[in-house]
Design a protein around this motif. Structure first.
Motif, mmCIF file in Angstrom:
data_model
loop_
_atom_site.group_PDB
_atom_site.id
_atom_site.type_symbol
_atom_site.label_atom_id
_atom_site.label_comp_id
_atom_site.label_asym_id
_atom_site.label_seq_id
_atom_site.Cartn_x
_atom_site.Cartn_y
_atom_site.Cartn_z
ATOM 1 N N GLN A 175 -8.582 20.212 17.919
ATOM 2 C CA GLN A 175 -9.351 21.014 17.527
ATOM 3 C C GLN A 175 -8.912 21.130 15.665
ATOM 4 O O GLN A 175 -9.730 21.699 14.983
ATOM 5 N N ILE A 222 -13.408 25.060 6.963
ATOM 6 C CA ILE A 222 -13.060 25.817 7.746
ATOM 7 C C ILE A 222 -12.179 26.582 6.724
ATOM 8 O O ILE A 222 -11.115 26.306 7.189
ATOM 9 N N ARG A 272 -14.659 30.834 29.627
ATOM 10 C CA ARG A 272 -16.538 30.386 28.838
ATOM 11 C C ARG A 272 -16.073 28.709 28.482
ATOM 12 O O ARG A 272 -15.759 28.413 27.383
ATOM 13 N N LEU A 279 -15.783 18.619 19.074
ATOM 14 C CA LEU A 279 -16.163 19.715 18.953
ATOM 15 C C LEU A 279 -15.490 21.181 19.610
ATOM 16 O O LEU A 279 -14.342 20.919 20.553
ATOM 17 N N PHE A 280 -15.252 22.005 19.306
ATOM 18 C CA PHE A 280 -15.118 23.259 19.554
ATOM 19 C C PHE A 280 -15.408 24.195 21.461
ATOM 20 O O PHE A 280 -16.652 24.197 21.157
ATOM 21 N N PRO A 281 -14.829 23.345 22.545
ATOM 22 C CA PRO A 281 -14.859 23.877 23.594
ATOM 23 C C PRO A 281 -15.924 25.012 24.098
ATOM 24 O O PRO A 281 -16.622 25.332 24.702
ATOM 25 N N HIS A 282 -15.076 26.023 23.256
ATOM 26 C CA HIS A 282 -15.392 27.068 23.687
ATOM 27 C C HIS A 282 -16.649 28.248 22.802
ATOM 28 O O HIS A 282 -17.329 28.996 23.162
ATOM 29 N N LEU A 283 -16.938 27.059 21.880
ATOM 30 C CA LEU A 283 -17.996 27.582 21.422
ATOM 31 C C LEU A 283 -19.550 26.673 21.378
ATOM 32 O O LEU A 283 -19.709 25.933 21.967
ATOM 33 N N GLU A 318 -23.252 27.251 17.841
ATOM 34 C CA GLU A 318 -22.223 27.806 16.935
ATOM 35 C C GLU A 318 -21.108 26.899 16.569
ATOM 36 O O GLU A 318 -21.313 27.014 15.286
ATOM 37 N N GLU A 374 -20.743 26.882 12.379
ATOM 38 C CA GLU A 374 -19.799 27.371 12.360
ATOM 39 C C GLU A 374 -18.964 27.548 11.226
ATOM 40 O O GLU A 374 -18.972 27.698 9.845
ATOM 41 N N ALA A 375 -18.806 26.308 10.066
ATOM 42 C CA ALA A 375 -18.991 25.414 9.387
ATOM 43 C C ALA A 375 -19.714 26.241 7.954
ATOM 44 O O ALA A 375 -19.305 26.340 6.646
ATOM 45 N N SER A 394 -18.817 29.849 7.958
ATOM 46 C CA SER A 394 -17.605 30.293 7.454
ATOM 47 C C SER A 394 -16.414 29.616 5.870
ATOM 48 O O SER A 394 -15.760 29.793 5.583
ATOM 49 N N TYR A 404 -22.601 24.111 26.636
ATOM 50 C CA TYR A 404 -21.368 23.671 25.916
ATOM 51 C C TYR A 404 -21.286 22.577 26.168
ATOM 52 O O TYR A 404 -21.676 21.893 26.749
ATOM 53 N N ARG A 408 -22.497 18.413 13.420
ATOM 54 C CA ARG A 408 -21.939 19.237 12.827
ATOM 55 C C ARG A 408 -21.878 19.151 11.598
ATOM 56 O O ARG A 408 -21.281 19.664 10.707
ATOM 57 N N ALA A 409 -21.518 17.390 11.694
ATOM 58 C CA ALA A 409 -20.882 16.443 10.168
ATOM 59 C C ALA A 409 -21.687 17.192 9.047
ATOM 60 O O ALA A 409 -21.643 17.045 8.364
#
Lengths: 282, 254
Positions: free
Chosen positions: A147, A156, A245, B102-106, B110, B114-115, B118, B147, B163-164
């Motif tokens: 991650q 980021i 979630r 991948l970011f599992p909580h987004l 998102e 994200e990138a 931010s 998700y 995403r990339a």
């Protein structure tokens, strides 16, 4: 039988329990216990998070400072730490704020600065921070290193990597452990009775020393501790759902939803007779 | 001759006594697709990770569009950049991982926005419009609110590609993008990659999919034991390899 003994044995003194359960002095004590717990947990976890990030940082000085803190505050018993803060005034009569070894801008008597309440809150928070640091650190370690790599590969910024990517995933393992700690602290606040602070446990002792109804008053305290921890357990369940979630395909039902589901299934079963068992064993 | 988009010169990398990269040179021109093949342990992935500075290199340099990655030059010495500057240069390089990451909580949306928000400071609505466009491109417009765990492996990898691409990178690196997928899901990811290759995206792909190399690669690079053994157009490297080791490897995978 056990329930019967609980209700009928007059030694339990249920009328006295009823009379004191909502007595103003008891309610004040409950409130004070809640305040101490909240202060201890909030300050403890704030400091603990800072310590955990220090410990995980690549700066050796920060990492070893955090290690030293955890080592010290986890090693000395809480009750001893509390008495130490309480008696800090004996060690340093005055505390000055100013340039080290230079002029003081102002100074205060340590007795005024660290009264018993501050000493108690401070003691609980500093002690809690050591445990919180390890819980938060454990949470961060539980997040897949991939991650962080993905976040870094996307460019980021570092702070955002921590708070947007790592922390929410770390929360999944932090929350259950933190729930333990909070519930532990609700009851742990009872040790500050040694500083004669009117929290719940101290207050019921004061009352039973006056009226002699020891069992009844202990029951009052026990009931309130039960109420507080029950509320916290429910809150914890919902916080866990919030951070779950995306990690499960569907969220687990809340206890209320589960109860409702069981009831509707039962009711349906009663209306339709026995459920079809799939025809497997016959 | 135009400046190469990716320029790798004399890269060495060791883990302790183990020398993983032993002087690798690689040049990729804008719009070219380079496919790196080779036995496992040959240093392919390490090379790819060195290109966006996920691995520090011991010797040599990597430049993207004429700009050094991870280092600045002062005189004839290289100094590692501060983390902030490394992160800024990385936004020019897209990276697709074998295990998606991948970011599992987004949500999918998102993950993609994200990138750009931010790391590149784009306004949210602009980033979301871009995300919608990219998800359309990988065929997942209807999954924006889902998700990652609710998606199949192939779908997750397509999100990771979107995403990339959301950084509008100058080059996209793929590290064995289909190796973690069930066989029946490999096709959908390859289709997206082929479309991307035809659209003129500069790509470097580490893969075992010889078919992909044959179909879209401008250059195939064969690596073994930390070195580039041979490189050239797919017809030449895959069909008339000059080197014994290439021949031995191809006879095993074809």
């Amino acid at each position: 039988m056990a329930v019967n003994a609980l209700v009928t044995n007059p030694a339990w003194d249920w009328p006295v329990v009823g009379a004191y359960l909502f007595h103003p002095s008891v309610l004040h004590a409950v409130l004070f216990t809640v305040e101490l717990t909240a202060l201890g947990i909030v300050l403890g976890f704030l400091l603990g998070t800072v310590l955990a990030l220090m410990r995980l940082s690549r700066v050796p000085l920060l990492a070893s400072a955090a290690w030293g803190y955890v080592w010290l505050f986890r090693s000395v018993p809480l009750i001893l730490q509390l008495l130490f803060w309480y008696n800090l005034a004996a060690l340093y009569k005055q505390i000055s704020f100013g340039v080290p070894f230079g002029p003081a801008f102002f100074s205060v008597d340590s007795m005024d600065l660290i009264g018993p309440v501050t000493a108690a809150a401070l003691g609980l928070a500093l002690h809690q921070a050591a445990y919180a640091a390890e819980i938060v650190r454990g949470g961060f370690l539980s997040v897949d290193p991939g991650q962080l790599e993905a976040a870094a590969a996307l460019g980021i910024p570092r702070a955002r990597q921590i708070f947007r990517i790592q922390l929410p995933q770390a929360m999944r393992s932090i929350v259950p452990a933190a729930g333990n700690e909070i519930i532990g602290l609700v009851k742990g606040t009872s040790v500050v009775y040694i500083m004669a602070l009117p929290e719940l446990f101290y207050q019921v002792q004061v009352i039973y020393n006056r009226n002699g109804r020891v069992i009844a008053m202990l029951l009052v305290a026990a009931i309130w501790y039960l109420v507080l921890t029950t509320v916290l357990s429910v809150v914890q369940h919902h916080v866990e759902r919030r951070f779950g979630r995306g990690l499960a395909r569907t969220l687990p039902p809340t206890p209320l939803e589960r109860a409702r589901r069981i009831l509707t299934v039962r009711r349906a079963a009663r209306r339709q007779g026995p459920a079809w068992d799939g025809g497997g064993r016959r | 001759m135009s400046t190469p988009m990716v320029d790798v010169r004399g890269v060495h990398k060791s883990y302790g006594p183990l020398e993983v990269l032993r002087g690798v040179d690689l040049t990729v021109r804008p719009g070219e697709v380079t496919v790196i093949i080779g036995p496992s342990g040959s240093g392919k992935s390490t090379l790819l990770r060195s290109i966006n500075h996920l691995e520090k290199i011991d010797c040599g340099y990597v430049a993207i569009d004429g700009e050094l990655v991870g280092y600045r030059r002062s005189g004839d010495r290289l100094y590692e950049l501060r983390e902030r500057d490394i992160l800024r240069r990385r936004t020019q390089i897209g990276f697709v991982f074998q295990n998606f990451h991948l970011f599992p909580h987004l949500t999918v949306r998102e993950n993609v926005t994200e990138a750009p928000i931010s790391a590149q400071g784009r306004p949210r609505d602009e980033a979301e419009a871009l995300a919608a466009e990219l998800l359309e491109q990988v065929g997942l417009s209807d999954k924006a609110g889902a998700y990652p765990r609710q998606l199949s492996g192939g779908q997750q990898q397509r999100v990771a590609i979107a995403r990339a691409l959301a950084l509008r990178p100058k080059v996209v690196l793929f590290d064995e993008p289909t190796s973690a997928l069930d066989p029946e899901l490999v096709g959908e990811v390859l289709e997206v990659m082929k479309a991307l290759a035809r659209s003129g995206t500069t790509m470097i792909v580490v893969t075992h999919e010889i078919g992909l190399a044959r179909e879209v690669a401008d250059t195939v690079v064969f690596m073994d034991a930390g070195q580039v053994i041979e490189h050239g157009p797919p017809r030449q490297v895959l069909d008339q390899p000059r080197h014994d080791r290439t021949r031995a490897f191809l006879s095993k995978v074809l």
